[in-house]
Design an enzyme around this catalytic site. Structure first.
Site, PDB file in Angstrom:
ATOM      1  N   GLN A 129       0.861  -1.253   0.013  1.00  0.00           N
ATOM      2  CA  GLN A 129       0.043  -0.088   0.105  1.00  0.00           C
ATOM      3  C   GLN A 129       0.789   1.130   0.062  1.00  0.00           C
ATOM      4  OE1 GLN A 129      -2.114   0.143   3.544  1.00  0.00           O
ATOM      5  NE2 GLN A 129      -3.649   1.849   2.718  1.00  0.00           N
ATOM      6  N   GLY A 130       0.929   2.153  -1.046  1.00  0.00           N
ATOM      7  CA  GLY A 130       1.458   3.466  -1.040  1.00  0.00           C
ATOM      8  C   GLY A 130       0.936   4.746  -1.009  1.00  0.00           C
ATOM      9  N   TYR A 131       0.398   4.762   0.474  1.00  0.00           N
ATOM     10  CA  TYR A 131       0.019   5.942   0.820  1.00  0.00           C
ATOM     11  C   TYR A 131       0.819   6.868   1.412  1.00  0.00           C
ATOM     12  CZ  TYR A 131      -4.714   4.092   0.164  1.00  0.00           C
ATOM     13  OH  TYR A 131      -6.022   3.858  -0.335  1.00  0.00           O
ATOM     14  N   SER A 132       1.334   6.470   2.689  1.00  0.00           N
ATOM     15  CA  SER A 132       1.891   7.386   3.453  1.00  0.00           C
ATOM     16  C   SER A 132       3.439   8.103   2.690  1.00  0.00           C
ATOM     17  CB  SER A 132       2.572   6.829   4.804  1.00  0.00           C
ATOM     18  OG  SER A 132       1.402   6.097   5.395  1.00  0.00           O
ATOM     19  N   SER A 164       4.706  -1.277   4.221  1.00  0.00           N
ATOM     20  CA  SER A 164       4.781  -2.412   4.698  1.00  0.00           C
ATOM     21  C   SER A 164       4.690  -3.563   3.711  1.00  0.00           C
ATOM     22  CB  SER A 164       3.447  -2.955   5.437  1.00  0.00           C
ATOM     23  OG  SER A 164       3.114  -2.229   6.490  1.00  0.00           O
ATOM     24  N   GLU A 247      -9.682  -1.180   5.485  1.00  0.00           N
ATOM     25  CA  GLU A 247      -8.632  -1.237   6.303  1.00  0.00           C
ATOM     26  C   GLU A 247      -9.056  -1.282   7.826  1.00  0.00           C
ATOM     27  OE1 GLU A 247      -4.212   0.311   6.425  1.00  0.00           O
ATOM     28  OE2 GLU A 247      -5.568   1.714   6.875  1.00  0.00           O
ATOM     29  N   ASN A 375      -4.196   6.650  17.027  1.00  0.00           N
ATOM     30  CA  ASN A 375      -5.006   6.733  18.253  1.00  0.00           C
ATOM     31  C   ASN A 375      -5.616   8.217  18.539  1.00  0.00           C
ATOM     32  OD1 ASN A 375      -5.023   3.816  17.936  1.00  0.00           O
ATOM     33  ND2 ASN A 375      -4.441   3.704  20.106  1.00  0.00           N
TER      34      ASN A 375
HETATM   35  C1  LIG Z   1       3.468  -0.605  11.565  1.00  0.00           C
HETATM   36  C2  LIG Z   1       3.160   0.059  10.626  1.00  0.00           C
HETATM   37  C3  LIG Z   1       2.794  -0.231   9.269  1.00  0.00           C
HETATM   38  C4  LIG Z   1       2.415   0.776   8.365  1.00  0.00           C
HETATM   39  N1  LIG Z   1       2.216   0.475   7.017  1.00  0.00           N
HETATM   40  C5  LIG Z   1       2.042   1.236   6.080  1.00  0.00           C
HETATM   41  C6  LIG Z   1       1.753   1.100   4.868  1.00  0.00           C
HETATM   42  O1  LIG Z   1       1.869  -0.348   4.173  1.00  0.00           O
HETATM   43  N2  LIG Z   1       1.324   1.824   3.822  1.00  0.00           N
HETATM   44  C7  LIG Z   1       1.355   3.290   3.893  1.00  0.00           C
HETATM   45  O2  LIG Z   1       0.848   3.809   3.287  1.00  0.00           O
HETATM   46  N3  LIG Z   1       1.394   3.490   5.380  1.00  0.00           N
HETATM   47  C8  LIG Z   1       1.836   2.723   6.278  1.00  0.00           C
HETATM   48  N4  LIG Z   1       2.030   3.046   7.693  1.00  0.00           N
HETATM   49  C9  LIG Z   1       2.018   4.446   8.030  1.00  0.00           C
HETATM   50  C10 LIG Z   1       0.852   4.978   8.622  1.00  0.00           C
HETATM   51  O3  LIG Z   1      -0.323   4.902   7.909  1.00  0.00           O
HETATM   52  C11 LIG Z   1       1.314   6.259   9.225  1.00  0.00           C
HETATM   53  O4  LIG Z   1       2.367   6.276  10.306  1.00  0.00           O
HETATM   54  C12 LIG Z   1       0.180   7.148   9.948  1.00  0.00           C
HETATM   55  O5  LIG Z   1      -0.899   7.621   9.067  1.00  0.00           O
HETATM   56  C13 LIG Z   1       0.569   8.516  10.711  1.00  0.00           C
HETATM   57  O6  LIG Z   1       1.289   9.220   9.997  1.00  0.00           O
HETATM   58  P1  LIG Z   1       2.567   9.825  10.444  1.00  0.00           P
HETATM   59  O7  LIG Z   1       3.360   8.511  10.718  1.00  0.00           O
HETATM   60  O8  LIG Z   1       3.110  10.565   9.110  1.00  0.00           O
HETATM   61  O9  LIG Z   1       2.402  10.695  11.710  1.00  0.00           O
HETATM   62  P2  LIG Z   1       1.605  12.238  11.875  1.00  0.00           P
HETATM   63  O10 LIG Z   1       0.441  12.279  10.769  1.00  0.00           O
HETATM   64  O11 LIG Z   1       2.948  12.927  11.269  1.00  0.00           O
HETATM   65  O12 LIG Z   1       1.283  12.319  13.197  1.00  0.00           O
HETATM   66  C14 LIG Z   1       2.493  12.505  14.192  1.00  0.00           C
HETATM   67  C15 LIG Z   1       1.782  12.513  15.587  1.00  0.00           C
HETATM   68  O13 LIG Z   1       0.973  13.884  15.561  1.00  0.00           O
HETATM   69  C16 LIG Z   1      -0.370  13.294  15.742  1.00  0.00           C
HETATM   70  N5  LIG Z   1      -1.398  13.773  14.860  1.00  0.00           N
HETATM   71  C17 LIG Z   1      -1.219  14.255  13.614  1.00  0.00           C
HETATM   72  N6  LIG Z   1      -2.257  14.829  13.250  1.00  0.00           N
HETATM   73  C18 LIG Z   1      -3.216  15.236  14.397  1.00  0.00           C
HETATM   74  C19 LIG Z   1      -4.472  15.765  14.658  1.00  0.00           C
HETATM   75  N7  LIG Z   1      -5.096  16.380  13.716  1.00  0.00           N
HETATM   76  N8  LIG Z   1      -5.013  15.749  15.976  1.00  0.00           N
HETATM   77  C20 LIG Z   1      -4.363  15.136  16.794  1.00  0.00           C
HETATM   78  N9  LIG Z   1      -3.118  14.455  16.903  1.00  0.00           N
HETATM   79  C21 LIG Z   1      -2.679  14.304  15.614  1.00  0.00           C
HETATM   80  C22 LIG Z   1      -0.465  11.682  15.519  1.00  0.00           C
HETATM   81  O14 LIG Z   1      -1.418  10.975  16.404  1.00  0.00           O
HETATM   82  C23 LIG Z   1       0.880  11.333  15.659  1.00  0.00           C
HETATM   83  O15 LIG Z   1       1.001  11.020  17.365  1.00  0.00           O
HETATM   84  C24 LIG Z   1       2.334   2.131   8.495  1.00  0.00           C
HETATM   85  C25 LIG Z   1       2.615   2.421  10.110  1.00  0.00           C
HETATM   86  C26 LIG Z   1       3.206   1.797  10.961  1.00  0.00           C
HETATM   87  C27 LIG Z   1       3.283   2.168  12.113  1.00  0.00           C
END
Ligand SMILES: Cc1cc2nc3c(=O)[nH]c(=O)nc-3n(C[C@H](O)[C@H](O)[C@H](O)COP(=O)(O)OP(=O)(O)OC[C@H]3O[C@@H](n4cnc5c(N)ncnc54)[C@H](O)[C@@H]3O)c2cc1C
Length: 392
Positions: A129-132, A164, A247, A375
């Site tokens: 999945q190529g989202y983040s 992942s 998801e 969360n």
């Molecule tokens: C084990 C694992 C597997 C993953 N696999 C994939 C995958 O296969 N493909 C893919 O595309 N992505 C994947 N991800 C990425 C995942 O979707 C992102 O980590 C997630 O969306 C959070 O984005 P970020 O890491 O950029 O954190 P950010 O969005 O930068 O957040 C940083 C912190 O700020 C908080 N925050 C952000 N916005 C708000 C708000 N509006 N209000 C309150 N708090 C906020 C968050 O809760 C977090 O604590 C994976 C992540 C993990 C941990």
């Protein structure tokens, strides 16, 4: 809420149970999702997937015309219950069965469905999945990976992260920006990209567990045929939300399995000439976890009842995600307290209790609190949409 299963559902249970009884010898032990646990773990999951497919026991909720069983919600629950009872689970072989398949069934062209769905069921195609992106996680719509049209192709440039299973993947479903001038949700498209295309580089990221389940993926002038777009150009956000819906509806595990494992551990950990289980405060803590897991089960039933009555999704999904992942994290932390000095031993270290799986879990349990909507985001949803609090 009706707790009884219909005779047809019970027949379904019987059929799957008897298939599992015959074939369980092919199943690897259930493993924590997204964790590469040593050599052979991935191959074991692929082999189990293929075995399940031989019996038509994978992708069971897909419609029959696409190779599934058209299983109902209740049959899906029975399926997972029987897997758990047999001590196994649905193998994690990428995002094809759970995410891309159902999305293609909804949005894909006939050609895309014919080409990919049978290969996903057979585990002949592994999908990631190529989202983040480095600066687009929770605020996914701010993504910057760019696709520009050239003849019959899109040319893709940019970077994804936390991808992942990219190290095993044959294909990636990719969100790209196709109109940089449009409002951010309106300039995104959803592409199917062959991971073997020239210009793609996969770089593994090592997690704090020591495993490398996810990756950075770089795209440099990658050519993607235009026929690989899902939905219309610039309407990828709607397709992407369909995938996210699958998801988020996939997290139904309440953690009762871990509660039992914890009780079993307490009965073996030596303490004061006996075992930790003899300490009333330990038993109290474990029963507290059991009560939380039981409460989650009934929250799940409430969600199910809404679905069966055709009502719109309620707050239960966010509650299950938030409370379920935090319960597992709290249990893993408590296991560290129980183990005392043994908790310092690494996964698979000699003399570690339970092969050091608890310390591995403690480190890995943070992941689910982050993916599928962090969360903190779930707190926002519950606060704003359920409790009616003002936006922060
Ligand atoms: C084990 C694992 C597997 C993953 N696999 C994939 C995958 O296969 N493909 C893919 O595309 N992505 C994947 N991800 C990425 C995942 O979707 C992102 O980590 C997630 O969306 C959070 O984005 P970020 O890491 O950029 O954190 P950010 O969005 O930068 O957040 C940083 C912190 O700020 C908080 N925050 C952000 N916005 C708000 C708000 N509006 N209000 C309150 N708090 C906020 C968050 O809760 C977090 O604590 C994976 C992540 C993990 C941990």
């Amino acid at each position: 809420m009706d707790f009884n299963y219909s005779p047809a559902d019970e027949a379904f249970r019987k059929e799957f149970r008897s298939w599992l009884d015959k074939n369980i010898k092919h199943a690897p032990p259930a493993r924590d999702v997204l964790s590469e646990e040593g050599a052979g773990a991935w191959e074991g999951s692929v082999a189990w997937h293929k075995k399940l497919n031989e019996g038509k026991w994978i992708g069971i909720s897909w419609p029959k015309e696409y190779g599934g069983r058209g299983a109902s919600l209740l049959q899906n629950i029975i399926y997972h219950e029987e897997m758990q009872r047999a001590g196994t689970g649905v193998p994690f072989t990428g995002m094809g069965i759970s995410l891309l398949g159902p999305t293609l069934i909804h949005w894909g062209t006939e050609e895309q469905k014919k080409k990919h769905l049978p290969r996903i069921l057979g585990c002949d195609e592994v999908w990631c999945q190529g989202y983040s992106e480095p600066n687009s996680g929770s605020d996914l719509a701010s993504l910057q990976t760019r696709a520009v049209e050239e003849g019959d192709d899109f040319i893709v440039n940019g970077q994804k992260v936390w991808t992942s299973i990219a190290q095993h993947a044959d294909w990636i479903f990719l969100l790209v920006r196709t109109d940089p001038d449009a409002p951010k949700h309106k300039g995104i498209s959803y592409l199917l990209v062959d991971m073997r295309s020239p210009g793609i580089t996969v770089r593994p990221l090592v997690q704090m567990t020591g495993a490398s389940g996810f990756n950075e993926v770089f795209f440099e002038d990658v050519r993607v045929p235009k026929k690989n777009i899902v939905g219309e150009k610039n309407q990828g956000w709607s397709v992407a939300m369909t995938t996210l819906m699958f998801e988020r509806s996939g997290t139904s595990d309440t953690g009762m399995g871990e509660v039992r494992e914890l009780a079993d551990l307490a009965r073996r950990v030596p303490r004061n000439g006996g075992t930790a289980w003899e300490d009333a405060s330990v038993r109290q803590k474990i029963i507290e976890f059991a009560s939380d897991a039981e409460a989650l089960k009934y929250t799940g039933y409430r969600q199910l009842t809404r679905q069966l009555k055709g009502m719109p999704p309620g707050p239960e999904g966010s509650m299950m995600k938030l409370c379920g992942t935090e319960l597992k994290l709290r249990m893993a932390m408590f296991a560290m307290e129980l183990l005392g000095p043994y908790s310092q031993m690494e996964h698979n270290a000699p003399f570690a209790m339970d092969q050091g799986k608890w310390s591995f879990r403690m480190l890995a349990a943070r992941g689910p609190t982050i993916y599928a909507g962090t969360n903190q985001i779930q707190h926002n949803i519950i606060g704003e949409r359920v409790l009616g609090l003002p936006k922060g």
